[in-house]
Design a protein around this motif. Structure first.
Motif, PDB file in Angstrom:
ATOM      1  N   THR A 101       0.831  -1.207   0.000  1.00 45.09           N
ATOM      2  CA  THR A 101       0.000   0.000   0.000  1.00 45.09           C
ATOM      3  C   THR A 101       0.867   1.259   0.000  1.00 45.09           C
ATOM      4  OG1 THR A 101      -1.713  -1.183   1.220  1.00 45.09           O
ATOM      5  CG2 THR A 101      -1.828   1.222   1.235  1.00 45.09           C
ATOM      6  N   ILE A 102       1.900   1.258   0.820  1.00 47.76           N
ATOM      7  CA  ILE A 102       2.817   2.408   0.854  1.00 47.76           C
ATOM      8  C   ILE A 102       3.504   2.568  -0.492  1.00 47.76           C
ATOM      9  CG2 ILE A 102       4.964   3.264   1.884  1.00 47.76           C
ATOM     10  CD1 ILE A 102       4.010   1.925   4.527  1.00 47.76           C
ATOM     11  N   LEU A 108       2.009   6.411  -7.019  1.00 47.58           N
ATOM     12  CA  LEU A 108       1.021   7.407  -7.443  1.00 47.58           C
ATOM     13  C   LEU A 108       1.592   8.824  -7.433  1.00 47.58           C
ATOM     14  CD1 LEU A 108      -2.206   6.170  -5.627  1.00 47.58           C
ATOM     15  CD2 LEU A 108      -1.898   6.407  -8.089  1.00 47.58           C
ATOM     16  N   PHE A 109       2.382   9.149  -6.424  1.00 43.10           N
ATOM     17  CA  PHE A 109       2.819  10.527  -6.254  1.00 43.10           C
ATOM     18  C   PHE A 109       4.252  10.803  -6.704  1.00 43.10           C
ATOM     19  CE2 PHE A 109      -0.592  10.049  -3.060  1.00 43.10           C
ATOM     20  CZ  PHE A 109      -1.458  10.985  -3.597  1.00 43.10           C
ATOM     21  N   SER A 110       4.992   9.794  -7.074  1.00 41.30           N
ATOM     22  CA  SER A 110       6.377   9.997  -7.467  1.00 41.30           C
ATOM     23  C   SER A 110       6.464  10.603  -8.860  1.00 41.30           C
ATOM     24  CB  SER A 110       7.137   8.671  -7.445  1.00 41.30           C
ATOM     25  OG  SER A 110       8.451   8.868  -7.914  1.00 41.30           O
ATOM     26  N   LYS A 111       7.347  11.554  -8.997  1.00 39.81           N
ATOM     27  CA  LYS A 111       7.569  12.169 -10.303  1.00 39.81           C
ATOM     28  C   LYS A 111       8.810  11.604 -10.987  1.00 39.81           C
ATOM     29  CE  LYS A 111       5.196  16.391  -9.132  1.00 39.81           C
ATOM     30  NZ  LYS A 111       3.895  15.994  -9.550  1.00 39.81           N
ATOM     31  N   THR A 114       9.342   6.221 -14.292  1.00 41.29           N
ATOM     32  CA  THR A 114       8.931   6.213 -15.695  1.00 41.29           C
ATOM     33  C   THR A 114       7.559   5.563 -15.803  1.00 41.29           C
ATOM     34  OG1 THR A 114       9.946   4.062 -16.104  1.00 41.29           O
ATOM     35  CG2 THR A 114      11.340   6.013 -16.459  1.00 41.29           C
ATOM     36  N   ASN A 115       6.913   5.776 -16.948  1.00 45.60           N
ATOM     37  CA  ASN A 115       5.593   5.171 -17.144  1.00 45.60           C
ATOM     38  C   ASN A 115       5.679   3.645 -17.123  1.00 45.60           C
ATOM     39  OD1 ASN A 115       4.267   7.600 -17.257  1.00 45.60           O
ATOM     40  ND2 ASN A 115       4.399   7.761 -19.485  1.00 45.60           N
ATOM     41  N   PHE A 116       6.756   3.085 -17.660  1.00 41.95           N
ATOM     42  CA  PHE A 116       6.936   1.636 -17.648  1.00 41.95           C
ATOM     43  C   PHE A 116       6.983   1.108 -16.219  1.00 41.95           C
ATOM     44  CE2 PHE A 116       9.902  -1.983 -17.448  1.00 41.95           C
ATOM     45  CZ  PHE A 116       9.156  -2.910 -18.171  1.00 41.95           C
ATOM     46  N   LYS A 117       7.743   1.769 -15.365  1.00 39.92           N
ATOM     47  CA  LYS A 117       7.854   1.332 -13.972  1.00 39.92           C
ATOM     48  C   LYS A 117       6.521   1.496 -13.246  1.00 39.92           C
ATOM     49  CE  LYS A 117       9.860   0.138 -10.092  1.00 39.92           C
ATOM     50  NZ  LYS A 117       9.615  -1.212  -9.675  1.00 39.92           N
ATOM     51  N   ARG A 118       5.808   2.574 -13.542  1.00 37.70           N
ATOM     52  CA  ARG A 118       4.487   2.763 -12.928  1.00 37.70           C
ATOM     53  C   ARG A 118       3.543   1.621 -13.310  1.00 37.70           C
ATOM     54  NH1 ARG A 118       3.516   7.948 -10.944  1.00 37.70           N
ATOM     55  NH2 ARG A 118       5.035   9.454 -11.652  1.00 37.70           N
TER      56      ARG A 118
END
Length: 190
Positions: A101-102, A108-111, A114-118
């Motif tokens: 969950t963390i 969700l909030f990390s800038k 990368t999109n792949f990692k998300r």
């Protein structure tokens, strides 16, 4: 021993000033701490390398001097991991879900991701949540007490869900480790 916290601090302070060796170790630790704190602003790479050398040298000294202790520690660690793999704990499973969950909130909030990692994080975490919800549903449906470990081990479905969740988390950890290593090497050498 039943010592209160104050008694433990008293024993610690008695030890700290009981011999020259304990005083020297305290002073060396404080000196290294102060040097590293001062080096935060200066960012001197030589000091960083010396600090790394000191820490690695300390560990190597323990590895060489106390091989029996190190071997016992490694054996105990491996036994604990294997024990958890073969006989997973629902308590640890609960904390794994809290960790997931963390990590979902971080994703969700990390800038920096990368999109792949998300996408990979969302995929792994969604599957882990599905397994956990299934675990809870099966336990409720079969009226299984989540704290009674022997009964949980008799239920193949529940045990399989917990073991697969652990395996999936391990895959995610390995994937994440290689992902960050790849990004580090790419950034350093490109």
């Amino acid at each position: 021993m039943n010592l209160s916290i104050m008694d433990k601090f008293k024993v610690l302070f008695q030890y700290l000033f009981s011999s020259f060796l304990s005083i020297e170790m305290l002073l060396l630790s404080l000196l290294l701490f102060l040097i590293l704190v001062v080096n935060i602003k200066r960012k001197n790479h030589i000091i960083q390398m010396i600090a790394i050398g000191i820490y690695i040298g300390f560990i190597l000294g323990i590895l060489i001097s106390y091989t029996t202790y190190v071997r016992t520690c490694v054996d105990s660690f491996i036994k604990a991991i294997l024990s958890y793999i073969y006989f997973p704990s629902t308590i640890v499973y609960f904390f794994i879900i809290i960790f997931v969950t963390i990590m979902t909130l971080v994703t969700l909030f990390s800038k920096k991701l990368t999109n792949f990692k998300r996408i990979m994080n969302y995929l792994f975490f969604s599957i882990l949540y599905y397994f956990f919800m299934s675990f809870i549903a099966l336990a409720a449906y079969d009226s299984v007490d989540l704290v009674d470990t022997p009964i949980l081990y008799q239920n193949e479905k529940i045990l399989t869900l917990v073991q697969l969740s652990n395996f999936l988390l391990l895959i995610w950890l390995i994937f994440t480790g290689f992902y960050w290593l790849y990004r580090y090497l790419r950034k350093k050498y490109d």
